[in-house]
Enzyme design. Structure first.
Site, PDB file in Angstrom:
ATOM      1  N   GLU A  91       0.830  -1.198   0.000  1.00 54.91           N
ATOM      2  CA  GLU A  91       0.000   0.000   0.000  1.00 54.91           C
ATOM      3  C   GLU A  91       0.868   1.252   0.000  1.00 54.91           C
ATOM      4  OE1 GLU A  91      -4.038  -1.689   2.033  1.00 54.91           O
ATOM      5  OE2 GLU A  91      -2.489  -0.957   3.386  1.00 54.91           O
ATOM      6  N   CYS A 104       3.321   8.371   1.298  1.00 52.11           N
ATOM      7  CA  CYS A 104       3.863   7.407   2.266  1.00 52.11           C
ATOM      8  C   CYS A 104       4.137   6.108   1.504  1.00 52.11           C
ATOM      9  CB  CYS A 104       2.841   7.218   3.381  1.00 52.11           C
ATOM     10  SG  CYS A 104       3.408   6.125   4.678  1.00 52.11           S
ATOM     11  N   CYS A 111       6.563  -7.284   7.377  1.00 47.84           N
ATOM     12  CA  CYS A 111       7.687  -6.734   8.145  1.00 47.84           C
ATOM     13  C   CYS A 111       8.112  -7.765   9.182  1.00 47.84           C
ATOM     14  CB  CYS A 111       7.257  -5.438   8.830  1.00 47.84           C
ATOM     15  SG  CYS A 111       8.591  -4.640   9.749  1.00 47.84           S
ATOM     16  N   CYS A 115       5.899  -4.968  15.431  1.00 48.91           N
ATOM     17  CA  CYS A 115       5.441  -4.002  16.439  1.00 48.91           C
ATOM     18  C   CYS A 115       3.975  -4.292  16.775  1.00 48.91           C
ATOM     19  CB  CYS A 115       5.597  -2.575  15.928  1.00 48.91           C
ATOM     20  SG  CYS A 115       7.304  -2.155  15.533  1.00 48.91           S
ATOM     21  N   CYS A 118       0.924  -2.426  15.041  1.00 51.84           N
ATOM     22  CA  CYS A 118       0.998  -2.222  13.590  1.00 51.84           C
ATOM     23  C   CYS A 118       0.394  -3.402  12.836  1.00 51.84           C
ATOM     24  CB  CYS A 118       2.464  -2.035  13.206  1.00 51.84           C
ATOM     25  SG  CYS A 118       2.731  -1.976  11.439  1.00 51.84           S
ATOM     26  N   GLU A 161      10.125  -2.117   7.386  1.00 58.06           N
ATOM     27  CA  GLU A 161      11.182  -1.331   8.036  1.00 58.06           C
ATOM     28  C   GLU A 161      12.199  -0.970   6.953  1.00 58.06           C
ATOM     29  OE1 GLU A 161      12.435   0.097  10.982  1.00 58.06           O
ATOM     30  OE2 GLU A 161      14.137   0.477   9.671  1.00 58.06           O
ATOM     31  N   SER A 214      10.987   5.910  15.399  1.00 51.20           N
ATOM     32  CA  SER A 214       9.747   5.572  16.086  1.00 51.20           C
ATOM     33  C   SER A 214      10.100   5.137  17.509  1.00 51.20           C
ATOM     34  CB  SER A 214       9.083   4.439  15.294  1.00 51.20           C
ATOM     35  OG  SER A 214       7.853   4.114  15.834  1.00 51.20           O
ATOM     36  N   CYS A 333      -1.485   5.852  10.235  1.00 44.70           N
ATOM     37  CA  CYS A 333      -0.276   5.231  10.756  1.00 44.70           C
ATOM     38  C   CYS A 333      -0.590   3.919  11.479  1.00 44.70           C
ATOM     39  CB  CYS A 333       0.368   6.210  11.724  1.00 44.70           C
ATOM     40  SG  CYS A 333       1.907   5.638  12.367  1.00 44.70           S
TER      41      CYS A 333
HETATM   42  S1  SF4 Z   1       5.676  -0.192  12.717  1.00 45.67           S
HETATM   43 FE1  SF4 Z   1       7.115  -0.327  11.011  1.00 45.67          FE
HETATM   44  S2  SF4 Z   1       8.801  -1.569  11.847  1.00 45.67           S
HETATM   45 FE2  SF4 Z   1       7.060  -1.905  13.216  1.00 45.67          FE
HETATM   46  S3  SF4 Z   1       6.040  -3.740  12.391  1.00 45.67           S
HETATM   47 FE3  SF4 Z   1       5.050  -1.946  11.458  1.00 45.67          FE
HETATM   48  S4  SF4 Z   1       6.100  -1.672   9.520  1.00 45.67           S
HETATM   49 FE4  SF4 Z   1       7.406  -2.980  10.803  1.00 45.67          FE
END
Ligand code: SF4
Length: 346
Positions: A91, A104, A111, A115, A118, A161, A214, A333
């Site tokens: 995306e 973005c 990933c 996190c 996320c 990331e 972050s 986000c």
């Molecule tokens: S916030 Fe960024 S680094 Fe963390 S899991 Fe999501 S995409 Fe990956």
């Protein structure tokens, strides 16, 4: 076929040199056609001789990934679902504002870092994006939304990331910044990392790029719970790396701090954050958590956000509260995720 969107102008020139009988300026001409005039085929490149256009078309591909879906938020944010050649999807989000428009961009399918807050992290890691797949997101957006004034800023805060895919990221940054091509200003380009400390130095290769980190917590126990990467690179290690990073004069890190109700949004956390950032040139972006159905995490009240903001500002930190954008289309986000052919996270 060689994917043209994976090549810097210098690399293209070297390939043309090997093919023979191409003037040095042909690489400049091709970049101009592809990135500025948005040519879809070599046949359009009428200032290159017909025989050379045919030779180029036999060697280089100008194929872009396709836009499989597009959703528009009530606030004007647009989320593009980009289908890659192997059928995987990522995306890309376009966020128009009064005086700028931010794109973005994603760097991985899924990933590894997992996190807690996320949706991409919940997908697990599928694969890195190639250089051309990163570049193509900006090319598609420039073609869809109009040129520079409609994509002024590029932020690597989409899926993945970026520093975990550092080689392709840096190659893409070189192509995006080429002043004969998209000429994306490095000062309007930001790479965001969850804190892959050993890879931070790679960004010295593009010293004027903005760097966002972050952070999201002031203590290792909470940060490790929110962001497993903290177990490998705890706060002290990350912050020392920022403190010793040779940032150009007048540049600052952007410290992203997602506010979660009852976890990290109290005045004492604001005070701790000020202490942690001592000696680091930094501005803080406060991001009220966008609820996305993840257990144990909820959005802070507006009063808490305001109090946190004031606690930082009155201690002299430059601080900003990021507006919620695209939440109704799961483009905010932490909400980006793709599963199979469908978009998840709504
Ligand atoms: S916030 Fe960024 S680094 Fe963390 S899991 Fe999501 S995409 Fe990956």
């Amino acid at each position: 076929m060689l994917d043209l969107f994976s090549l810097s102008r210098e690399e293209l020139h070297r390939h043309l040199d090997e093919l023979g009988d191409f003037h040095r300026y042909v690489a400049d001409q091709v970049f101009d056609w592809v990135y500025r005039k948005h040519a879809n085929s070599f046949a359009d490149m009428t200032n290159i001789s017909l025989s050379n256009r045919n030779r180029l078309a036999a060697v280089f591909s100008l194929e872009l990934p396709s836009v499989a879906d597009l959703q528009t938020s009530i606030d004007g944010t647009v989320k593009l679902l980009i289908e890659l050649q192997d059928g995987r999807k990522v995306e890309t989000v376009h966020i128009p504002e009064l005086h700028r428009a931010t794109l973005c961009v994603s760097t991985q399918v899924g990933c590894k870092l997992g996190c807690r807050f996320c949706r991409t992290g919940k997908m697990g890691f599928v694969r890195h994006l190639g250089t051309s797949e990163i570049v193509a997101q900006v090319v598609l957006a420039r073609r869809m939304f109009g040129d520079k004034e409609n994509v002024t800023n590029v932020v690597f805060m989409g899926m993945g990331e970026p520093l975990d895919n550092d080689d392709h990221l840096l190659a893409a940054l070189a192509i995006l910044g080429d002043d004969r091509g998209l000429a994306q200003s490095p000062r309007r380009t930001t790479v965001s990392t969850a804190g892959l400390v050993p890879k931070l130095d790679r960004l010295l290769e593009r010293p004027t790029i903005g760097i966002a980190v972050s952070l999201n917590a002031t203590r290792d126990d909470l940060r490790g719970w929110l962001m497993p990467v903290n177990r490998t690179y705890p706060l002290a290690v990350l912050l020392e790396a920022l403190r010793s990073f040779p940032l150009p004069k007048r540049r600052r890190f952007t410290i992203e701090y997602i506010l979660f109700a009852g976890l990290n949004d109290e005045p004492k956390h604001a005070r701790e954050l000020v202490t942690l950032l001592h000696g680091i040139p930094a501005k803080v972006n406060l991001i009220p958590y966008n609820e996305n159905g993840i257990e144990g995490l909820s959005a802070p009240t507006e009063d808490r956000v305001q109090a946190f903001f004031e606690a930082l500002a009155e201690r002299g930190l430059q601080v900003n509260v990021r507006k919620r954008r695209g939440a109704d289309i799961a483009a905010a986000c932490g909400q980006l995720a793709t599963v199979g052919t469908k978009t998840a996270g709504r």
